[in-house]
Enzyme design. Sequence first.
Site, mmCIF file in Angstrom:
data_model
loop_
_atom_site.group_PDB
_atom_site.id
_atom_site.type_symbol
_atom_site.label_atom_id
_atom_site.label_comp_id
_atom_site.label_asym_id
_atom_site.label_seq_id
_atom_site.Cartn_x
_atom_site.Cartn_y
_atom_site.Cartn_z
ATOM 1 N N TYR A 199 107.126 17.036 79.846
ATOM 2 C CA TYR A 199 106.969 15.703 79.244
ATOM 3 C C TYR A 199 106.652 15.822 77.760
ATOM 4 O O TYR A 199 107.233 16.662 77.081
ATOM 5 C CB TYR A 199 105.895 14.887 79.989
ATOM 6 C CG TYR A 199 106.085 14.933 81.476
ATOM 7 C CD1 TYR A 199 107.254 14.415 82.045
ATOM 8 C CD2 TYR A 199 105.158 15.517 82.324
ATOM 9 C CE1 TYR A 199 107.458 14.472 83.421
ATOM 10 C CE2 TYR A 199 105.362 15.566 83.694
ATOM 11 C CZ TYR A 199 106.509 15.049 84.220
ATOM 12 O OH TYR A 199 106.717 15.097 85.559
ATOM 13 N N SER B 257 106.559 16.915 90.635
ATOM 14 C CA SER B 257 107.733 16.894 89.753
ATOM 15 C C SER B 257 108.461 18.226 89.640
ATOM 16 O O SER B 257 109.539 18.275 89.055
ATOM 17 C CB SER B 257 107.336 16.431 88.362
ATOM 18 O OG SER B 257 107.128 15.043 88.402
ATOM 19 N N LYS C 246 111.936 18.140 90.802
ATOM 20 C CA LYS C 246 113.016 17.558 89.992
ATOM 21 C C LYS C 246 114.016 18.607 89.519
ATOM 22 O O LYS C 246 115.169 18.294 89.259
ATOM 23 C CB LYS C 246 112.415 16.808 88.801
ATOM 24 C CG LYS C 246 111.542 15.626 89.220
ATOM 25 C CD LYS C 246 110.777 15.041 88.036
ATOM 26 C CE LYS C 246 109.880 13.875 88.459
ATOM 27 N NZ LYS C 246 109.072 13.367 87.346
ATOM 28 N N VAL D 42 102.391 16.979 88.865
ATOM 29 C CA VAL D 42 101.002 16.508 88.821
ATOM 30 C C VAL D 42 100.141 17.027 89.978
ATOM 31 O O VAL D 42 98.943 16.774 90.025
ATOM 32 C CB VAL D 42 100.875 14.960 88.730
ATOM 33 C CG1 VAL D 42 101.340 14.445 87.387
ATOM 34 C CG2 VAL D 42 101.573 14.273 89.873
HETATM 35 N N1 GLU Z 1 105.289 11.787 92.103
HETATM 36 C C1 GLU Z 1 104.767 11.786 90.759
HETATM 37 C C2 GLU Z 1 105.051 10.452 90.131
HETATM 38 O O1 GLU Z 1 106.132 9.987 90.305
HETATM 39 C C3 GLU Z 1 105.411 12.872 89.985
HETATM 40 C C4 GLU Z 1 104.901 12.990 88.571
HETATM 41 C C5 GLU Z 1 104.707 14.420 88.164
HETATM 42 O O2 GLU Z 1 104.578 15.315 88.983
HETATM 43 O O3 GLU Z 1 104.677 14.654 86.950
HETATM 44 O O4 GLU Z 1 104.230 9.859 89.492
#
Ligand code: GLU
Length: 313
Positions: free
Chosen positions: A247, A68, A71, A265
Amino acid sequence: MNHTAHTIEKAVKEIADEMRERADRGEVAHYIPELARVDPKHFGIVVIDDHGHVACGGDADMPFSIQSVSKVFTLTLALGRYGDRLWQRVGREPSGSAFNSIVQLEYEKGIPRNPFINAGAIAVTDMILSGHQPREALGEILRFMRFLANDHSVTIDEAVAASEQRTGFRNIALANYMKSFGVIENPADLTLGVYFHQCAIAMSCRQLATAGRYLAHNGRNPETGMSVVHPERARRINAVMLTCGHYDGSGEFAYRVGLPGKSGVGGGILAIAPGKASIAVWSPGLDANGNSHLGRIALEALTKKLGWSIFGV
Ligand code: GLU
């Protein structure tokens, strides 16, 4: 080496030494099988200050799945293409719920709370995809990462992408659910294909910290002088990172670390000390919110030692 660089280097070394020894390392992400295989013993940290001095510790050059953290960069790309119109498709308020939560989407008519929860990031990726083939959109994202990291070896870990493509049922649900509200324009499976691959980009702490430098220095890389975004846009991306980058652990991260940050993650965190430094840490074990356990502890120690929290010393 100037005085500040020396102080940063000392702090980074102390933190890397301490993190190597710690027994509490969190749990690696089990829901993506390929990430479940990563050794939780890893720890890496890189701090790049305003002069371009690089302080590094631990596994600073070992590539990991940025997940993430990507992003932040897709948001930057999409803002470049759509400007503030982007905010009609995705909000910019903290969600207070898990990264892969679906509940808010129903009563908010398919508009994700922010671009960093999975639903929001999938919507942003969909915007990048529009008018292109998935291969082109992915190529654009990868080229952007290589440009920012100033390193053409940055690549996608296909095994991680395939692993998520096989098992990403929640993301598949989120994309289809948003599609039912017309928030996703492209076929959901194509948008998801790009999204899973962007998450599977592999980078080291050194590459990630280099890539984040424009956010620490008003939108431009101070080394190359290359402008990436307008200063106002860099400030706003930092604001969204601060409020939404972890988050439902974003409040805790602000409380303890006090910097804009984005976690993934894979255990990576990009943190920005505005005007001072771009920082990347990596430790694969996660806390209950899906954020790197030791990564957060290391950043808390760093900002404390250096007095870098944006809220004061
Ligand atoms: N590719 C992971 C998902 O979509 C990213 C989530 C993350 O890194 O927080 O679940």
